[in-house]
Design a protein around this motif. Structure first.
Motif, PDB file in Angstrom:
ATOM      1  N   GLU A  36       0.840  -1.197   0.000  1.00 47.88           N
ATOM      2  CA  GLU A  36       0.000   0.000   0.000  1.00 47.88           C
ATOM      3  C   GLU A  36       0.878   1.250   0.000  1.00 47.88           C
ATOM      4  O   GLU A  36       0.643   2.187  -0.748  1.00 47.88           O
ATOM      5  CB  GLU A  36      -0.885  -0.018   1.244  1.00 47.88           C
ATOM      6  CG  GLU A  36      -2.226   0.646   1.041  1.00 47.88           C
ATOM      7  CD  GLU A  36      -3.132   0.419   2.224  1.00 47.88           C
ATOM      8  OE1 GLU A  36      -3.306   1.368   3.008  1.00 47.88           O
ATOM      9  OE2 GLU A  36      -3.659  -0.697   2.381  1.00 47.88           O
ATOM     10  N   LYS A  37       1.909   1.237   0.834  1.00 48.55           N
ATOM     11  CA  LYS A  37       2.826   2.372   0.917  1.00 48.55           C
ATOM     12  C   LYS A  37       3.528   2.591  -0.418  1.00 48.55           C
ATOM     13  O   LYS A  37       3.683   3.720  -0.871  1.00 48.55           O
ATOM     14  CB  LYS A  37       3.874   2.087   1.999  1.00 48.55           C
ATOM     15  CG  LYS A  37       4.010   3.207   2.997  1.00 48.55           C
ATOM     16  CD  LYS A  37       5.138   2.941   3.958  1.00 48.55           C
ATOM     17  CE  LYS A  37       4.626   2.523   5.316  1.00 48.55           C
ATOM     18  NZ  LYS A  37       5.675   2.266   6.295  1.00 48.55           N
ATOM     19  N   ASP A  38       3.966   1.506  -1.048  1.00 45.64           N
ATOM     20  CA  ASP A  38       4.646   1.595  -2.344  1.00 45.64           C
ATOM     21  C   ASP A  38       3.721   2.197  -3.395  1.00 45.64           C
ATOM     22  O   ASP A  38       4.145   3.009  -4.211  1.00 45.64           O
ATOM     23  CB  ASP A  38       5.133   0.217  -2.802  1.00 45.64           C
ATOM     24  CG  ASP A  38       6.308  -0.283  -1.969  1.00 45.64           C
ATOM     25  OD1 ASP A  38       6.876   0.515  -1.189  1.00 45.64           O
ATOM     26  OD2 ASP A  38       6.669  -1.473  -2.110  1.00 45.64           O
ATOM     27  N   GLU A  39       2.460   1.806  -3.378  1.00 51.21           N
ATOM     28  CA  GLU A  39       1.494   2.338  -4.338  1.00 51.21           C
ATOM     29  C   GLU A  39       1.310   3.843  -4.144  1.00 51.21           C
ATOM     30  O   GLU A  39       1.249   4.605  -5.107  1.00 51.21           O
ATOM     31  CB  GLU A  39       0.146   1.628  -4.189  1.00 51.21           C
ATOM     32  CG  GLU A  39       0.141   0.232  -4.792  1.00 51.21           C
ATOM     33  CD  GLU A  39      -1.123  -0.550  -4.474  1.00 51.21           C
ATOM     34  OE1 GLU A  39      -2.134   0.084  -4.096  1.00 51.21           O
ATOM     35  OE2 GLU A  39      -1.104  -1.779  -4.598  1.00 51.21           O
ATOM     36  N   ILE A  40       1.241   4.263  -2.893  1.00 47.79           N
ATOM     37  CA  ILE A  40       1.078   5.692  -2.590  1.00 47.79           C
ATOM     38  C   ILE A  40       2.309   6.460  -3.076  1.00 47.79           C
ATOM     39  O   ILE A  40       2.191   7.518  -3.685  1.00 47.79           O
ATOM     40  CB  ILE A  40       0.853   5.909  -1.076  1.00 47.79           C
ATOM     41  CG1 ILE A  40      -0.510   5.327  -0.669  1.00 47.79           C
ATOM     42  CG2 ILE A  40       0.932   7.387  -0.711  1.00 47.79           C
ATOM     43  CD1 ILE A  40      -0.722   5.207   0.818  1.00 47.79           C
ATOM     44  N   LYS A  41       3.494   5.893  -2.841  1.00 47.93           N
ATOM     45  CA  LYS A  41       4.731   6.526  -3.288  1.00 47.93           C
ATOM     46  C   LYS A  41       4.738   6.674  -4.807  1.00 47.93           C
ATOM     47  O   LYS A  41       5.101   7.712  -5.337  1.00 47.93           O
ATOM     48  CB  LYS A  41       5.938   5.686  -2.862  1.00 47.93           C
ATOM     49  CG  LYS A  41       6.576   6.130  -1.585  1.00 47.93           C
ATOM     50  CD  LYS A  41       7.929   5.444  -1.430  1.00 47.93           C
ATOM     51  CE  LYS A  41       8.145   5.020   0.007  1.00 47.93           C
ATOM     52  NZ  LYS A  41       9.223   4.077   0.163  1.00 47.93           N
ATOM     53  N   GLU A  42       4.368   5.614  -5.508  1.00 47.08           N
ATOM     54  CA  GLU A  42       4.348   5.639  -6.964  1.00 47.08           C
ATOM     55  C   GLU A  42       3.376   6.696  -7.480  1.00 47.08           C
ATOM     56  O   GLU A  42       3.692   7.448  -8.381  1.00 47.08           O
ATOM     57  CB  GLU A  42       3.930   4.262  -7.517  1.00 47.08           C
ATOM     58  CG  GLU A  42       5.117   3.341  -7.732  1.00 47.08           C
ATOM     59  CD  GLU A  42       4.687   2.022  -8.359  1.00 47.08           C
ATOM     60  OE1 GLU A  42       3.860   2.030  -9.290  1.00 47.08           O
ATOM     61  OE2 GLU A  42       5.188   0.978  -7.905  1.00 47.08           O
ATOM     62  N   ALA A  43       2.202   6.737  -6.885  1.00 50.94           N
ATOM     63  CA  ALA A  43       1.190   7.713  -7.292  1.00 50.94           C
ATOM     64  C   ALA A  43       1.692   9.132  -7.057  1.00 50.94           C
ATOM     65  O   ALA A  43       1.487  10.023  -7.878  1.00 50.94           O
ATOM     66  CB  ALA A  43      -0.102   7.467  -6.526  1.00 50.94           C
ATOM     67  N   ALA A  44       2.384   9.354  -5.958  1.00 53.36           N
ATOM     68  CA  ALA A  44       2.902  10.687  -5.625  1.00 53.36           C
ATOM     69  C   ALA A  44       4.031  11.078  -6.577  1.00 53.36           C
ATOM     70  O   ALA A  44       4.118  12.237  -6.979  1.00 53.36           O
ATOM     71  CB  ALA A  44       3.399  10.701  -4.185  1.00 53.36           C
ATOM     72  N   SER A  45       4.858  10.123  -6.975  1.00 56.04           N
ATOM     73  CA  SER A  45       6.001  10.458  -7.836  1.00 56.04           C
ATOM     74  C   SER A  45       5.577  10.653  -9.285  1.00 56.04           C
ATOM     75  O   SER A  45       6.270  11.293 -10.057  1.00 56.04           O
ATOM     76  CB  SER A  45       7.072   9.372  -7.743  1.00 56.04           C
ATOM     77  OG  SER A  45       6.570   8.157  -8.252  1.00 56.04           O
ATOM     78  N   CYS A  46       4.441  10.123  -9.688  1.00 54.66           N
ATOM     79  CA  CYS A  46       3.973  10.252 -11.072  1.00 54.66           C
ATOM     80  C   CYS A  46       3.441  11.650 -11.347  1.00 54.66           C
ATOM     81  O   CYS A  46       3.476  12.131 -12.477  1.00 54.66           O
ATOM     82  CB  CYS A  46       2.877   9.223 -11.369  1.00 54.66           C
ATOM     83  SG  CYS A  46       3.537   7.563 -11.521  1.00 54.66           S
ATOM     84  N   HIS A  47       2.920  12.329 -10.317  1.00 54.07           N
ATOM     85  CA  HIS A  47       2.270  13.631 -10.547  1.00 54.07           C
ATOM     86  C   HIS A  47       3.208  14.787 -10.350  1.00 54.07           C
ATOM     87  O   HIS A  47       4.090  14.820  -9.607  1.00 54.07           O
ATOM     88  CB  HIS A  47       1.060  13.778  -9.603  1.00 54.07           C
ATOM     89  CG  HIS A  47       0.035  12.728  -9.882  1.00 54.07           C
ATOM     90  ND1 HIS A  47      -0.681  12.654 -11.051  1.00 54.07           N
ATOM     91  CD2 HIS A  47      -0.374  11.676  -9.145  1.00 54.07           C
ATOM     92  CE1 HIS A  47      -1.491  11.613 -11.002  1.00 54.07           C
ATOM     93  NE2 HIS A  47      -1.319  10.999  -9.851  1.00 54.07           N
TER      94      HIS A  47
END
Length: 47
Positions: A36-47
């Motif tokens: 879950e944390k990794d997904e949040i990180k990925e979403a944050a780095s994409c934007h």
């Protein structure tokens, strides 16, 4: 001092199984939290 060694009984067998499932459950919980944390990180780095 030497004590008589008791044979492994039913209680020990049951306790072992319970410990195993509790360990597995906590590992799955930690793994899910990590993903879950990794997904949040990925979403944050994409934007």
């Amino acid at each position: 001092l030497e004590h008589e060694k008791r044979p492994d009984g039913v209680k020990r067998d049951k306790r072992g199984k319970a410990d195993e499932s509790a360990c597995k459950l906590s590992l799955e919980t930690v793994w899910a939290a990590k993903q879950e944390k990794d997904e949040i990180k990925e979403a944050a780095s994409c934007h």
